[in-house]
Scaffold this motif. Structure first.
Motif, mmCIF file in Angstrom:
data_model
loop_
_atom_site.group_PDB
_atom_site.id
_atom_site.type_symbol
_atom_site.label_atom_id
_atom_site.label_comp_id
_atom_site.label_asym_id
_atom_site.label_seq_id
_atom_site.Cartn_x
_atom_site.Cartn_y
_atom_site.Cartn_z
ATOM 1 N N UNK A 1 3.521 -11.155 13.903
ATOM 2 C CA UNK A 1 4.413 -10.200 14.561
ATOM 3 C C UNK A 1 3.652 -9.068 15.237
ATOM 4 N N UNK A 2 2.317 -9.053 15.093
ATOM 5 C CA UNK A 2 1.509 -8.050 15.774
ATOM 6 C C UNK A 2 1.036 -6.905 14.911
ATOM 7 N N UNK A 3 1.286 -6.960 13.585
ATOM 8 C CA UNK A 3 0.820 -5.895 12.697
ATOM 9 C C UNK A 3 -0.690 -6.033 12.482
ATOM 10 N N UNK A 4 -1.377 -4.932 12.469
ATOM 11 C CA UNK A 4 -2.822 -4.928 12.223
ATOM 12 C C UNK A 4 -3.097 -5.020 10.726
ATOM 13 N N UNK A 5 -4.339 -5.328 10.378
ATOM 14 C CA UNK A 5 -4.719 -5.377 8.966
ATOM 15 C C UNK A 5 -4.475 -4.028 8.295
ATOM 16 N N UNK A 6 -4.760 -2.937 9.041
ATOM 17 C CA UNK A 6 -4.551 -1.604 8.485
ATOM 18 C C UNK A 6 -3.059 -1.353 8.220
ATOM 19 N N UNK A 7 -2.223 -1.758 9.166
ATOM 20 C CA UNK A 7 -0.779 -1.564 8.997
ATOM 21 C C UNK A 7 -0.246 -2.369 7.821
ATOM 22 N N UNK A 8 -0.743 -3.590 7.666
ATOM 23 C CA UNK A 8 -0.327 -4.425 6.537
ATOM 24 C C UNK A 8 -0.731 -3.766 5.226
ATOM 25 N N UNK A 9 -1.965 -3.258 5.169
ATOM 26 C CA UNK A 9 -2.447 -2.593 3.958
ATOM 27 C C UNK A 9 -1.588 -1.374 3.621
ATOM 28 N N UNK A 10 -1.173 -0.622 4.634
ATOM 29 C CA UNK A 10 -0.338 0.550 4.396
ATOM 30 C C UNK A 10 1.044 0.150 3.878
ATOM 31 N N UNK A 11 1.600 -0.934 4.398
ATOM 32 C CA UNK A 11 2.898 -1.410 3.938
ATOM 33 C C UNK A 11 2.828 -1.885 2.490
ATOM 34 N N UNK A 12 1.715 -2.520 2.127
ATOM 35 C CA UNK A 12 1.522 -2.946 0.734
ATOM 36 C C UNK A 12 1.439 -1.718 -0.173
ATOM 37 N N UNK A 13 0.655 -0.744 0.232
ATOM 38 C CA UNK A 13 0.461 0.462 -0.572
ATOM 39 C C UNK A 13 1.763 1.227 -0.776
ATOM 40 N N UNK A 14 2.632 1.231 0.229
ATOM 41 C CA UNK A 14 3.900 1.955 0.129
ATOM 42 C C UNK A 14 5.021 1.095 -0.464
ATOM 43 N N UNK A 15 4.690 -0.110 -0.911
ATOM 44 C CA UNK A 15 5.625 -1.047 -1.549
ATOM 45 C C UNK A 15 6.801 -1.423 -0.648
ATOM 46 N N UNK A 16 6.528 -1.511 0.636
ATOM 47 C CA UNK A 16 7.521 -2.052 1.563
ATOM 48 C C UNK A 16 7.479 -3.571 1.535
ATOM 49 N N UNK A 17 6.283 -4.120 1.292
ATOM 50 C CA UNK A 17 6.114 -5.571 1.237
ATOM 51 C C UNK A 17 5.365 -5.931 -0.040
ATOM 52 N N UNK A 18 5.415 -7.222 -0.371
ATOM 53 C CA UNK A 18 4.678 -7.729 -1.530
ATOM 54 C C UNK A 18 3.887 -8.956 -1.117
ATOM 55 N N UNK A 19 2.680 -9.057 -1.622
ATOM 56 C CA UNK A 19 1.895 -10.261 -1.453
ATOM 57 C C UNK A 19 1.421 -10.722 -2.815
ATOM 58 N N UNK A 20 1.139 -12.014 -3.012
ATOM 59 C CA UNK A 20 0.631 -12.471 -4.305
ATOM 60 C C UNK A 20 -0.697 -11.807 -4.638
ATOM 61 N N UNK A 21 -0.992 -11.724 -5.900
ATOM 62 C CA UNK A 21 -2.174 -10.990 -6.354
ATOM 63 C C UNK A 21 -3.481 -11.586 -5.881
ATOM 64 N N UNK A 22 -3.485 -12.889 -5.577
ATOM 65 C CA UNK A 22 -4.742 -13.511 -5.163
ATOM 66 C C UNK A 22 -5.081 -13.230 -3.714
ATOM 67 N N UNK A 23 -4.152 -12.655 -2.910
ATOM 68 C CA UNK A 23 -4.459 -12.386 -1.499
ATOM 69 C C UNK A 23 -5.207 -11.071 -1.351
#
Length: 401
Positions: free
Chosen positions: A379-401
């Motif tokens: 969708x065009x999100x950068x690695x930094x943006x993805x990391x920020x979304x994870x940190x703010x608990x907007x999204x979830x990824x499995x622990x191994x990623x």
């Protein structure tokens, strides 16, 4: 090879069984299904016994969600809603089975999305519909079995006590109707260029499913009381000397074949059973008589005799026998594959077989948010943006990623 629905993108907001099973059928046929899950995952991951150490998979979840990708998003957050709207920008189908009003509160009701996405096919699955006195009821499969007549058609013929079917038949039937309706809407959009709002209620699906033979005595208006209930009889489970079989004797030739196979050819001319209408009218007597005769031989003897007489028959398999049944094995109806974090699992071959994708392997079900990062990058999100979304608990990824 690509399936017949290759290129179709489905955003799946559904949980439990009716919606997930419908979209799984379409994934089997080549559609790209993105399963949108809350941060805790679909409830069916936990509503049955877990089969992996992480507690993310139940057998029910695997059997309703194979072949999908999962994105785990907090849809109540502003950032989460923005992600979902971006997902819908190039989607063909949205499927949801929330209670009435939930999608509207997220700003994603059918009318709210129609202006933005005029080609979107919007599918709403519910228990009993979105109007009428019951529309706010919390509904599960047994509720629909009770309301639709299914519990009544299973009633004990001696006592009349209603009985439930011991499988979630309403959920699964609604799933089949939903998958078919989505395919029809995709075809219709090719003609009109416009999207569609499809509504499928489990109650509607079950009444439609039951009607052809289950409501025969209510088909002709004004003659209900004069028409015998064709289902008020014992079921077609017959006990043999060593097990159980089922036998069908609808036509004259089948009844004649059974009489010969049983060693009682005189029953062919018994006036209670000599015509299809007589056999229907005297169904209770006929089935009880068949039951007494069938008890006298083993299952193998009966099956050989009935097959030789061209009478429909089969052993009644226990579920632990099904996997090794000769017909099932010969047609490879049950496949095995590796499910990550679980191990080797079994799944049925998709019921509709397409020549173009014959032999295509079954794909496993996803972990919670397994594909979140990949989808966001698409969708065009950068690695930094993805990391920020994870940190703010907007999204979830499995622990191994």
């Amino acid at each position: 090879m690509a399936g017949p629905l290759d290129g179709v993108k489905i955003v799946d907001f559904t949980g439990v069984v009716s919606g997930p099973l419908a979209t799984m059928f379409l994934a089997d046929q080549g559609a790209s299904v993105l399963k949108v899950e809350p941060l805790s995952g679909d409830i069916t991951r936990r509503s049955r016994q877990a089969i992996d150490k992480q507690g993310e998979f139940s057998a029910l979840f695997i059997s309703s969600n194979r072949g999908k990708r999962s994105i785990s998003v907090d849809a109540k957050s502003q950032e989460g809603r923005e992600i979902l709207l971006k997902l819908l920008a190039d989607a063909d189908v949205l499927v949801q089975n929330f209670r009435p009003g939930a999608m509207e509160r997220l700003g994603m009701g059918p009318e709210q999305l129609r202006e933005k996405f005029p080609r979107l096919i919007y599918v709403s699955i519910s228990g009993v519909g979105d109007d009428g006195p019951y529309f706010k009821k919390r509904v599960y499969d047994p509720i629909v079995q009770g309301l639709s007549g299914f519990a009544d058609i299973q009633a004990d013929p001696q006592t009349g006590r209603p009985r439930m079917i011991r499988t979630i038949v309403a959920d699964k039937t609604a799933a089949i109707f939903t998958a078919q309706a989505i395919c029809a809407a995709l075809y219709g959009r090719e003609q009109s260029g416009r999207g569609e709002h499809i509504k499928v209620a489990m109650l509607d699906a079950m009444i439609s499913y039951l009607w052809p033979e289950g409501m025969m005595q209510y088909t002709v208006v004004g003659k209900e009381a004069a028409t015998a209930d064709p289902n008020l009889r014992p079921d077609l489970v017959f006990e043999t000397k060593d097990g159980y079989i089922t036998v069908g004797t609808i036509s004259d030739s089948e009844w004649s074949g059974f009489c010969e196979a049983s060693g009682h050819p005189e029953l062919k001319t018994d006036p209670r059973f000599s015509t299809p209408s007589a056999r229907t009218a005297n169904g209770m007597d006929r089935i009880l008589l068949m039951g007494e005769l069938i008890k006298q031989r083993t299952s193998a003897e009966w099956l050989e005799r009935l097959d030789n007489a061209d009478v429909p028959c089969a052993p009644i398999l226990r579920r632990n026998e099904l996997v090794q049944n000769e017909q099932v094995v010969a047609r490879e109806l049950i496949k095995e594959f590796d499910q990550p974090t679980v191990g080797r699992v079994r799944q049925p071959q998709p019921a509709a077989q397409f020549e173009s994708i014959a032999g295509q392997p079954i794909r496993p079900a996803p972990r919670i948010g397994e594909h979140t990062s990949a989808i966001l990058r698409e969708l065009g999100y950068s690695d930094k943006a993805v990391a920020e979304l994870i940190a703010s608990r907007v999204i979830r990824i499995p622990s191994y990623q």
